[in-house]
Motif scaffolding. Sequence first.
Motif, PDB file in Angstrom:
ATOM      1  N   GLU A 117      33.876  76.584  37.536  1.00 30.29           N
ATOM      2  CA  GLU A 117      32.736  77.388  38.110  1.00 30.29           C
ATOM      3  C   GLU A 117      33.253  78.779  38.328  1.00 30.29           C
ATOM      4  OE1 GLU A 117      28.897  77.343  41.053  1.00 30.29           O
ATOM      5  OE2 GLU A 117      30.323  75.495  41.320  1.00 30.29           O
ATOM      6  N   SER A 118      34.151  78.882  39.114  1.00 32.07           N
ATOM      7  CA  SER A 118      34.676  80.270  39.534  1.00 32.07           C
ATOM      8  C   SER A 118      34.950  81.037  38.176  1.00 32.07           C
ATOM      9  CB  SER A 118      35.886  80.155  40.449  1.00 32.07           C
ATOM     10  OG  SER A 118      36.437  81.445  40.916  1.00 32.07           O
ATOM     11  N   ARG A 119      36.033  80.515  37.583  1.00 39.13           N
ATOM     12  CA  ARG A 119      36.371  81.164  36.334  1.00 39.13           C
ATOM     13  C   ARG A 119      35.159  81.579  35.421  1.00 39.13           C
ATOM     14  NH1 ARG A 119      42.085  79.584  34.140  1.00 39.13           N
ATOM     15  NH2 ARG A 119      43.059  79.213  36.144  1.00 39.13           N
ATOM     16  N   SER A 120      34.252  80.611  35.168  1.00 39.01           N
ATOM     17  CA  SER A 120      32.960  80.940  34.067  1.00 39.01           C
ATOM     18  C   SER A 120      32.251  81.883  34.996  1.00 39.01           C
ATOM     19  CB  SER A 120      32.145  79.698  34.227  1.00 39.01           C
ATOM     20  OG  SER A 120      32.896  78.491  33.595  1.00 39.01           O
ATOM     21  N   ASP A 121      31.632  82.034  36.250  1.00 37.48           N
ATOM     22  CA  ASP A 121      31.380  83.157  36.864  1.00 37.48           C
ATOM     23  C   ASP A 121      31.908  84.493  36.656  1.00 37.48           C
ATOM     24  OD1 ASP A 121      29.456  81.489  37.651  1.00 37.48           O
ATOM     25  OD2 ASP A 121      30.221  81.230  39.526  1.00 37.48           O
ATOM     26  N   SER A 122      33.287  84.474  36.563  1.00 44.91           N
ATOM     27  CA  SER A 122      34.177  85.672  36.480  1.00 44.91           C
ATOM     28  C   SER A 122      33.952  86.180  34.891  1.00 44.91           C
ATOM     29  CB  SER A 122      35.544  85.502  36.860  1.00 44.91           C
ATOM     30  OG  SER A 122      35.578  85.199  38.211  1.00 44.91           O
ATOM     31  N   ALA A 123      34.129  84.870  34.186  1.00 47.11           N
ATOM     32  CA  ALA A 123      33.789  85.475  32.636  1.00 47.11           C
ATOM     33  C   ALA A 123      32.581  86.127  32.240  1.00 47.11           C
ATOM     34  CB  ALA A 123      34.177  84.092  31.750  1.00 47.11           C
ATOM     35  N   LEU A 124      31.399  85.543  32.953  1.00 40.56           N
ATOM     36  CA  LEU A 124      30.400  86.111  32.651  1.00 40.56           C
ATOM     37  C   LEU A 124      30.046  87.564  33.054  1.00 40.56           C
ATOM     38  CD1 LEU A 124      27.888  83.112  33.275  1.00 40.56           C
ATOM     39  CD2 LEU A 124      28.487  83.869  31.108  1.00 40.56           C
ATOM     40  N   ARG A 125      30.796  87.996  34.243  1.00 41.76           N
ATOM     41  CA  ARG A 125      30.688  89.174  34.858  1.00 41.76           C
ATOM     42  C   ARG A 125      31.596  90.032  34.317  1.00 41.76           C
ATOM     43  NH1 ARG A 125      30.884  86.265  39.499  1.00 41.76           N
ATOM     44  NH2 ARG A 125      32.955  87.063  39.803  1.00 41.76           N
ATOM     45  N   ALA A 126      32.688  89.695  33.516  1.00 42.84           N
ATOM     46  CA  ALA A 126      33.719  90.552  32.784  1.00 42.84           C
ATOM     47  C   ALA A 126      33.377  91.494  32.011  1.00 42.84           C
ATOM     48  CB  ALA A 126      34.605  89.558  32.053  1.00 42.84           C
ATOM     49  N   ARG A 127      33.837  92.640  32.109  1.00 38.51           N
ATOM     50  CA  ARG A 127      33.572  93.942  31.251  1.00 38.51           C
ATOM     51  C   ARG A 127      34.653  94.302  30.196  1.00 38.51           C
ATOM     52  NH1 ARG A 127      29.365  97.228  33.716  1.00 38.51           N
ATOM     53  NH2 ARG A 127      28.389  95.852  35.426  1.00 38.51           N
ATOM     54  N   THR A 128      35.834  93.935  30.543  1.00 34.40           N
ATOM     55  CA  THR A 128      36.929  94.439  29.805  1.00 34.40           C
ATOM     56  C   THR A 128      37.657  93.103  29.048  1.00 34.40           C
ATOM     57  OG1 THR A 128      38.362  94.613  31.346  1.00 34.40           O
ATOM     58  CG2 THR A 128      37.224  96.560  30.960  1.00 34.40           C
ATOM     59  N   ALA A 129      38.517  93.453  28.359  1.00 30.02           N
ATOM     60  CA  ALA A 129      39.213  92.178  27.477  1.00 30.02           C
ATOM     61  C   ALA A 129      40.466  91.924  28.639  1.00 30.02           C
ATOM     62  CB  ALA A 129      39.747  92.704  26.114  1.00 30.02           C
ATOM     63  N   ASP A 130      40.778  92.764  29.311  1.00 31.16           N
ATOM     64  CA  ASP A 130      41.752  92.293  30.068  1.00 31.16           C
ATOM     65  C   ASP A 130      41.321  91.458  31.324  1.00 31.16           C
ATOM     66  OD1 ASP A 130      43.696  93.924  28.808  1.00 31.16           O
ATOM     67  OD2 ASP A 130      43.491  95.773  30.274  1.00 31.16           O
ATOM     68  N   GLU A 131      40.151  91.584  31.713  1.00 32.22           N
ATOM     69  CA  GLU A 131      39.543  90.634  32.798  1.00 32.22           C
ATOM     70  C   GLU A 131      39.361  89.369  32.134  1.00 32.22           C
ATOM     71  OE1 GLU A 131      36.047  92.564  34.075  1.00 32.22           O
ATOM     72  OE2 GLU A 131      37.002  94.123  34.809  1.00 32.22           O
ATOM     73  N   LEU A 132      38.546  89.271  31.013  1.00 32.60           N
ATOM     74  CA  LEU A 132      38.716  88.121  30.313  1.00 32.60           C
ATOM     75  C   LEU A 132      39.809  87.260  29.955  1.00 32.60           C
ATOM     76  CD1 LEU A 132      35.839  86.955  29.759  1.00 32.60           C
ATOM     77  CD2 LEU A 132      36.127  87.704  27.186  1.00 32.60           C
ATOM     78  N   ALA A 133      40.787  88.115  29.568  1.00 35.34           N
ATOM     79  CA  ALA A 133      42.076  87.346  28.950  1.00 35.34           C
ATOM     80  C   ALA A 133      42.741  86.574  30.323  1.00 35.34           C
ATOM     81  CB  ALA A 133      43.055  88.331  28.538  1.00 35.34           C
ATOM     82  N   ALA A 134      42.624  87.364  31.365  1.00 39.12           N
ATOM     83  CA  ALA A 134      43.384  86.601  32.631  1.00 39.12           C
ATOM     84  C   ALA A 134      42.744  85.472  33.017  1.00 39.12           C
ATOM     85  CB  ALA A 134      43.273  87.766  33.831  1.00 39.12           C
ATOM     86  N   LEU A 135      41.421  85.227  32.791  1.00 41.67           N
ATOM     87  CA  LEU A 135      40.789  84.092  33.059  1.00 41.67           C
ATOM     88  C   LEU A 135      41.412  82.719  32.397  1.00 41.67           C
ATOM     89  CD1 LEU A 135      37.247  85.456  33.228  1.00 41.67           C
ATOM     90  CD2 LEU A 135      38.682  84.797  35.416  1.00 41.67           C
ATOM     91  N   THR A 136      41.792  82.975  30.864  1.00 46.05           N
ATOM     92  CA  THR A 136      42.051  82.014  30.013  1.00 46.05           C
ATOM     93  C   THR A 136      43.658  82.060  29.724  1.00 46.05           C
ATOM     94  OG1 THR A 136      41.510  83.553  28.331  1.00 46.05           O
ATOM     95  CG2 THR A 136      39.922  81.804  29.144  1.00 46.05           C
ATOM     96  N   ALA A 137      44.483  83.104  30.475  1.00 43.34           N
ATOM     97  CA  ALA A 137      45.634  83.082  30.078  1.00 43.34           C
ATOM     98  C   ALA A 137      46.735  81.961  30.231  1.00 43.34           C
ATOM     99  CB  ALA A 137      46.770  84.394  30.648  1.00 43.34           C
TER     100      ALA A 137
END
Length: 141
Positions: A41-61
């Motif tokens: 849930e925490s990562r999904s919320d962060s993914a929905l708020r992510a604006r840059t590829a770096d922010e998104l990549a950090a969630l699934t790295a």
Amino acid sequence: MDDRGEPVVPAVRVSDRERDAALEVLAAALAEGRLDASEHESRSDSALRARTADELAALTADLPAPAPTRQERDRKDLAEWLAEWRYWLGGAVIMSGIWGVRCAREGELTYYWPVTPLGVWAAVLIALAVWPREDADGTKD
């Protein structure tokens, strides 16, 4: 310029499609037990708020890409099988051309010898379509 003297590259903004792909990876990780419900849930919320590829990549790295679905594997297998038939057709054209030139040189129709290699090749392709395929985990389709 940053403190090392290198030019600063602005972060690349992500699209909705990229967010959806990250959410699919997170959902697969939850289904496989790699994430618990609260972390998902925490990562999904962060993914929905992510604006840059770096922010998104950090969630699934730290998560592997989800395994392809059976439908995706079947679609890929069909595409490869149809490509093999295109190669067969190309071989048929080349061998028939060779046979035709030879017949023209001799002035008479001779035995159509390409039937043997083309028949064997076609039998192999048909067997590949009919024979059960073994997955990486050793199970048969």
